[in-house]
Design a protein around this motif. Structure first.
Motif, PDB file in Angstrom:
ATOM      1  N   HIS A  44       0.845  -1.193   0.000  1.00  0.00           N
ATOM      2  CA  HIS A  44       0.000   0.000   0.000  1.00  0.00           C
ATOM      3  C   HIS A  44       0.882   1.244   0.000  1.00  0.00           C
ATOM      4  CE1 HIS A  44      -3.362  -2.602   0.841  1.00  0.00           C
ATOM      5  NE2 HIS A  44      -2.703  -3.125   1.867  1.00  0.00           N
ATOM      6  N   PHE A  45       0.730   2.023  -1.010  1.00  0.00           N
ATOM      7  CA  PHE A  45       1.499   3.269  -1.068  1.00  0.00           C
ATOM      8  C   PHE A  45       0.708   4.285  -1.864  1.00  0.00           C
ATOM      9  CE2 PHE A  45       2.849   0.377  -4.396  1.00  0.00           C
ATOM     10  CZ  PHE A  45       2.778   1.128  -5.548  1.00  0.00           C
ATOM     11  N   ARG A  46       0.955   5.495  -1.579  1.00  0.00           N
ATOM     12  CA  ARG A  46       0.317   6.577  -2.321  1.00  0.00           C
ATOM     13  C   ARG A  46       1.291   7.760  -2.385  1.00  0.00           C
ATOM     14  NH1 ARG A  46      -2.054  10.926   0.072  1.00  0.00           N
ATOM     15  NH2 ARG A  46      -3.590  11.151  -1.610  1.00  0.00           N
TER      16      ARG A  46
ATOM     17  N   SER B 144      -2.325  11.511   8.189  1.00  0.00           N
ATOM     18  CA  SER B 144      -3.465  10.791   8.778  1.00  0.00           C
ATOM     19  C   SER B 144      -3.749   9.504   8.010  1.00  0.00           C
ATOM     20  CB  SER B 144      -4.715  11.675   8.776  1.00  0.00           C
ATOM     21  OG  SER B 144      -4.527  12.783   9.625  1.00  0.00           O
ATOM     22  N   TRP B 145      -3.571   9.541   6.710  1.00  0.00           N
ATOM     23  CA  TRP B 145      -3.775   8.319   5.903  1.00  0.00           C
ATOM     24  C   TRP B 145      -2.831   7.210   6.377  1.00  0.00           C
ATOM     25  CZ3 TRP B 145      -0.502   5.613   2.527  1.00  0.00           C
ATOM     26  CH2 TRP B 145      -1.119   4.631   1.750  1.00  0.00           C
TER      27      TRP B 145
ATOM     28  N   GLU C  35      -4.208   5.444   9.502  1.00  0.00           N
ATOM     29  CA  GLU C  35      -5.545   4.831   9.454  1.00  0.00           C
ATOM     30  C   GLU C  35      -5.529   3.317   9.547  1.00  0.00           C
ATOM     31  OE1 GLU C  35      -7.902   5.930   6.171  1.00  0.00           O
ATOM     32  OE2 GLU C  35      -8.200   7.979   6.863  1.00  0.00           O
TER      33      GLU C  35
ATOM     34  N   GLY D  60      -5.697  -0.314   5.133  1.00  0.00           N
ATOM     35  CA  GLY D  60      -5.400  -1.092   3.938  1.00  0.00           C
ATOM     36  C   GLY D  60      -5.146  -2.560   4.171  1.00  0.00           C
TER      37      GLY D  60
ATOM     38  N   LEU E 297      -7.123  -5.160   4.656  1.00  0.00           N
ATOM     39  CA  LEU E 297      -7.939  -6.139   3.933  1.00  0.00           C
ATOM     40  C   LEU E 297      -8.274  -5.689   2.519  1.00  0.00           C
ATOM     41  CD1 LEU E 297     -10.393  -7.064   6.836  1.00  0.00           C
ATOM     42  CD2 LEU E 297      -8.441  -8.374   6.023  1.00  0.00           C
ATOM     43  N   THR E 298      -7.570  -4.707   2.070  1.00  0.00           N
ATOM     44  CA  THR E 298      -7.887  -4.189   0.736  1.00  0.00           C
ATOM     45  C   THR E 298      -6.791  -4.593  -0.244  1.00  0.00           C
ATOM     46  OG1 THR E 298      -6.774  -2.149   1.318  1.00  0.00           O
ATOM     47  CG2 THR E 298      -9.147  -2.213   1.615  1.00  0.00           C
ATOM     48  N   PRO E 299      -7.115  -4.586  -1.521  1.00  0.00           N
ATOM     49  CA  PRO E 299      -6.089  -4.891  -2.513  1.00  0.00           C
ATOM     50  C   PRO E 299      -4.957  -3.874  -2.450  1.00  0.00           C
ATOM     51  CG  PRO E 299      -8.278  -4.895  -3.489  1.00  0.00           C
ATOM     52  CD  PRO E 299      -8.427  -4.359  -2.118  1.00  0.00           C
TER      53      PRO E 299
ATOM     54  N   THR F 141      -1.876  -1.343  -3.782  1.00  0.00           N
ATOM     55  CA  THR F 141      -1.910  -0.233  -4.742  1.00  0.00           C
ATOM     56  C   THR F 141      -1.667  -0.726  -6.167  1.00  0.00           C
ATOM     57  OG1 THR F 141      -1.101   1.233  -3.022  1.00  0.00           O
ATOM     58  CG2 THR F 141      -0.866   1.983  -5.287  1.00  0.00           C
TER      59      THR F 141
ATOM     60  N   TRP G  26      -4.800  -1.988  -7.628  1.00  0.00           N
ATOM     61  CA  TRP G  26      -5.698  -0.890  -7.992  1.00  0.00           C
ATOM     62  C   TRP G  26      -5.242  -0.223  -9.290  1.00  0.00           C
ATOM     63  CZ3 TRP G  26     -10.286  -0.635  -6.182  1.00  0.00           C
ATOM     64  CH2 TRP G  26     -10.586  -0.971  -4.868  1.00  0.00           C
TER      65      TRP G  26
END
Lengths: 361, 531
Positions: free
Chosen positions: A285-287, A316-317, A320, A323, A325-327, A329, A332
């Motif tokens: 997970h990265f953004r 803040s992200w 949180e 991520g 249980l989510t796919p 990055t 996506w």
């Protein structure tokens, strides 16, 4: 600026603290012969008390400390567990030390770890005169890797792509930020999944890390969120985009950056290929996002606006933990590329699209 | 200082899981509450034990059960001044004037203390061939005493007697018939039949067709036993007698199985009822009962008594023997109704008993009751209401698919006109569930779910689940529960889908975080705030 009070209580050179601190829990990580970082014991205390560690990473001067200072304006830090001081001030971090800034993340406690940018830079072997890195040089990362719950990679694009700054001496790592951060990601992954240096091996430390990471499976990637922050966004508006590779060689940039209209992920996808590939390789997970902690005047002497922008939401992200249980990055992105292809928007994956308008009127 | 937001506001995304879960709940409610189209209509009448039992309860409540003693026949002629002629004539005279106490007194005087006592004892001794016979009674005297005793039995049954004369009057005439038969004095016993049931006792009167028969005597015996359920059998040879009698029975006698079942079982039913049943079996052993129903002739009093007795024995047997019993009961009822001839002086009671039997027949066959007008007009208001209720209920049962729609609503059917219609609706619901469950068990695997759904659709909370359904499902089926209570289905669907939609919203929020620029968002927010 002054040193954080926590650091002053963690005497690195055998100086006894002025006030008697509670006995720290048993330390298991630092070997006796390893160098002691300033702030190491307080870091271990936070770890023992179940604080999640969030590391700010980036070379010196990219604005890590300023970002934390800006974050503190919207979300005051918690009382230090060592000094019981409630108004912790953010201060620059010297080489060989790091500072801890506890915050509340929902019903959890977290601590931002701000390390010296020089230490990060020197962790990259090519930044060392010897070209070699030892396990003790990277020991700092091994301290935090197991408890790390988030990572902020701070990149200053102007220094990455621009000309040497006035007064810049030698290779300060500005133009190697991508590779330095990619290497840090690889080191963190290696430490997190049980990497151990073998002194009996003929391979140098960095080669052992490379080999160890190659042996890891695809699902053994860093599972905490990683926020890449393009810092000092207020100065990026005039920075020309770097030449991009094509069949005809390097293509000159056609435009300059426009941070408030750029798509950060697409920008990284097209113009930070090394960092993007490293994130895709080592993290789930990265953004990416822009941020500035304050706006300086054109001379860079005084602040014209001390209100930070892009800091609060981005950090803040990180806190949180949404991520799990989510796919990832990468998944996506692949999905979005398929969708874009169907919607005739696939072109934006071939070259960076024009920035969006910023019409606030 | 207000707590800063941790993420950009996304009101639609925050609302989405709740709205979506609510929509799913509404959709689930609409789906499960929509009328079900049945691909497999029952298309027929409902064979319904519980419903029939409830309808029978109405009938048993409204209609009395009455047994009729054999009517009197004219005294025999040619007595030539025998001493039994005068008391017999006097008793008949009293009876004709409805003076039963004086008739009883006259008969009691003669039979218990007068010369009739010795005559009766000698007839009994001669019949039993006991060797205690002092003087052999003449055939004329035997016939006269049989008439006297039959008259006495008639009077004492109506007077509810229960003394020595009562049982003497019931049992001893049959001994006289045995003696007559042995002497060859019975015209229709010459065929060599072993049965004692249908024998005419000659009266010696010319032009009189209304003879005394052994049917009269056995009928009185049956009614006499039934009038005293406290009667206890002291005869150890009784069961042996019954066993021997079976040899002469006709195969189609519906009481054969009942009597043999009772004999094996022992003492559970009352002795009086067993004795009555045994004598009814004797009557029904005659070959004339093999005639087709349309050719059968039976007197009202005998037909109604036998029909009621057969009906009372239905609980003792099951399956084919029970069907045989009830077939015979229905044939007797229809025959009596066809040749409507009420028992003299008891027209209303005859009508009520016949009405009850015809209603029971209608309930059993699931056909509207056919009550003759002369019977219906003698019924009271409650009984006529019951006739109408049975007619309505049976009509409902004839169309099981319509009935299913009726009971599925769970409302009592007030149009039945009975005090507690909800009991009938409940019974119908259970019968339907059983029938659906049986159809399910016999259906092809593909159609089983539809039948199971229909069975659950008519079951109410607390109803026992039919065995085939329980064996198939092994417990509560949430799909059927949902169909029964659509609003719970809606709630459950909302509750179950909410976590999914929350997760989906989390996914979308996560995706949005990747594609949005918080820097741009914060700038816009700041500009909006400053504006």
């Amino acid at each position: 600026m002054s040193f954080p009070l926590d650091d002053s209580q963690d005497a690195p050179a055998g100086q006894a603290p002025e006030t008697a601190a509670p006995a720290p829990p048993r330390l298991s990580v630092p070997p006796p012969q390893a160098p002691t970082y300033a702030g190491e014991r307080i870091l271990l205390d936070y770890k023992d008390q179940g604080y999640g560690l969030y590391l700010m990473a980036g070379i010196g001067g990219v604005g890590k400390t300023q970002l934390l200072d800006a974050y503190q304006k919207s979300r005051p830090f918690l009382t230090s567990i060592r000094s019981k001081q409630s108004d912790i001030r953010v201060a620059s971090t010297l080489s060989g030390s790091f500072a801890c800034y506890p915050v509340r993340a929902g019903n959890r406690k977290a601590v931002f770890v701000d390390a010296s940018g020089e230490d990060f830079r020197m962790m990259y072997p090519h930044q060392r005169i010897s070209g070699q890195l030892s396990d003790t040089d990277a020991r700092f990362l091994s301290l935090v890797a197991d408890s790390l719950q988030g990572l902020a990679l701070v990149v200053e694009l102007r220094r990455l792509w621009g000309e040497p700054l006035p007064g810049e001496m030698g290779d300060s790592g500005n133009r190697h930020q991508e590779r330095i951060l990619a290497w840090i990601l690889e080191l963190l992954r290696w430490f997190r999944f049980g990497g151990e240096y073998n002194p009996d091996s003929a391979l140098p430390f960095q080669d052992q890390v490379d080999a160890g990471v190659q042996r890891l499976r695809r699902r053994q990637r860093l599972d905490f969120p990683i926020q890449v922050i393009f810092s000092k966004a207020d100065h990026l508006q005039s920075v020309p985009l770097p030449p991009s590779a094509s069949l005809f060689g390097q293509v000159a940039p056609s435009r300059t950056l426009f941070p408030m209209g750029e798509h950060p992920l697409l920008l990284a996808y097209h113009h930070l290929p090394v960092l993007y590939a490293a994130l895709k390789e080592h993290a789930r997970h990265f953004r990416f996002d822009f941020a500035h902690s304050l706006v300086l005047d054109p001379d860079g002497q005084s602040a014209v606006d001390e209100t930070p922008c892009g800091v609060n939401y981005s950090l803040s992200w990180l806190l949180e933990r949404s991520g799990r249980l989510t796919p990832g990055t990468d998944a996506w992105v692949r999905l979005q590329r398929r969708i874009d292809r169907l919607c005739f928007r696939g072109n934006r994956w071939r070259r960076l699209p024009e920035p969006r308008e910023f019409d606030h009127g | 200082m207000a707590e800063p937001r941790q993420r950009p506001p996304a009101p639609l995304l925050a609302l989405f899981p709740w709205v979506a879960a609510f929509a799913v709940g509404v959709l689930a409610y609409l789906v499960v509450s929509r009328p079900q189209e049945h691909a497999h209509p029952l298309a027929g009448a409902l064979t319904a034990e519980r419903t029939a039992a409830e309808e029978r309860r109405w009938v048993d409540t409204a209609f009395p059960r009455n047994f009729f003693p054999s009517p009197l026949v004219p005294p025999p002629c040619g007595g030539n001044g025998r001493d039994w002629e005068a008391p017999l004539a006097t008793a008949h005279d009293y009876i004709s004037r409805n003076n039963l106490p004086d008739a009883e007194a006259t008969l009691r005087t003669y039979l218990m203390s007068g010369p009739g006592r010795q005559l009766t004892q000698s007839i009994t001794a001669a019949a039993q061939e006991s060797g205690a016979v002092t003087s052999e009674p003449s055939t004329t005297d035997v016939i006269g005493v049989i008439h006297l005793l039959a008259t006495s039995a008639y009077v004492l049954i109506l007077e509810n007697g229960n003394d020595d004369l009562y049982w003497l009057s019931l049992k001893n005439p049959i001994g006289g018939v045995v003696l007559l038969s042995r002497r060859g004095g019975l015209p229709n016993a010459a065929a060599g039949r072993e049965s004692w049931a249908l024998l005419s006792i000659p009266s010696g009167c010319m032009g009189v067709r209304n003879h005394l028969t052994t049917y009269h005597l056995y009928n009185n015996l049956i009614v006499g036993y039934l009038a005293h359920p406290e009667f206890r059998d002291t005869s150890t040879a009784y069961l042996a007698e019954e066993a021997g009698r079976r040899r002469s029975n006709r195969p189609g006698n519906p009481l054969n199985t009942v009597v043999s079942t009772l004999r094996k079982r022992g003492q559970s039913p009352p002795d009086a009822w067993q004795r009555a049943l045994s004598n009814a079996q004797l009557i029904l052993s005659e070959g004339e009962w093999d005639r087709p129903p349309e050719a059968l002739e039976v007197a009202s009093w005998l037909g109604l008594n036998l029909a009621q007795l057969l009906d009372s024995a239905r609980v003792e047997v099951e399956g084919a023997p029970r069907d045989s019993l009830l077939d015979m009961r229905d044939v007797l009822a229809v025959t009596v109704a066809r040749d409507w001839s009420p028992v003299a002086g008891q027209e209303q009671r005859t009508a009520q008993v016949l009405g009850r039997l015809l209603l029971l027949r209608a309930i059993r066959r699931g056909e509207p009751p056919e009550i003759p007008a002369e019977v219906r007009q003698r019924l009271n208001l409650e009984q006529r209401t019951t006739v109408d209720a049975v007619a309505t209920a049976v009509r409902r049962r004839r169309d099981a698919d319509t009935l299913e729609a009726l009971v599925a609503r769970g409302a009592a059917d007030d149009s039945l006109g009975v005090a507690d219609p909800e009991r009938w609706v409940t019974a119908a619901r259970r019968d339907l569930a059983w029938r659906f469950a049986e159809r399910m068990a016999a259906a092809a695997p593909r159609a089983r779910e539809a039948w199971a759904r229909r069975a659950h659709g008519v079951l109410a909370p607390g109803d026992s689940v039919p065995t085939p359904l329980r064996e198939r499902e092994g417990g509560l089926n949430p799909v059927h529960v949902a169909r029964r209570w659509p609003w719970t289905a809606g709630l459950a669907a909302s509750a179950l889908s909410l976590p999914f939609f929350l997760y989906l919203a989390g996914l979308l929020r996560h995706r949005k975080a990747l594609w949005v620029s918080y820097y741009r968002v914060e700038l816009l927010e700041r500009l909006r705030d400053s504006a």
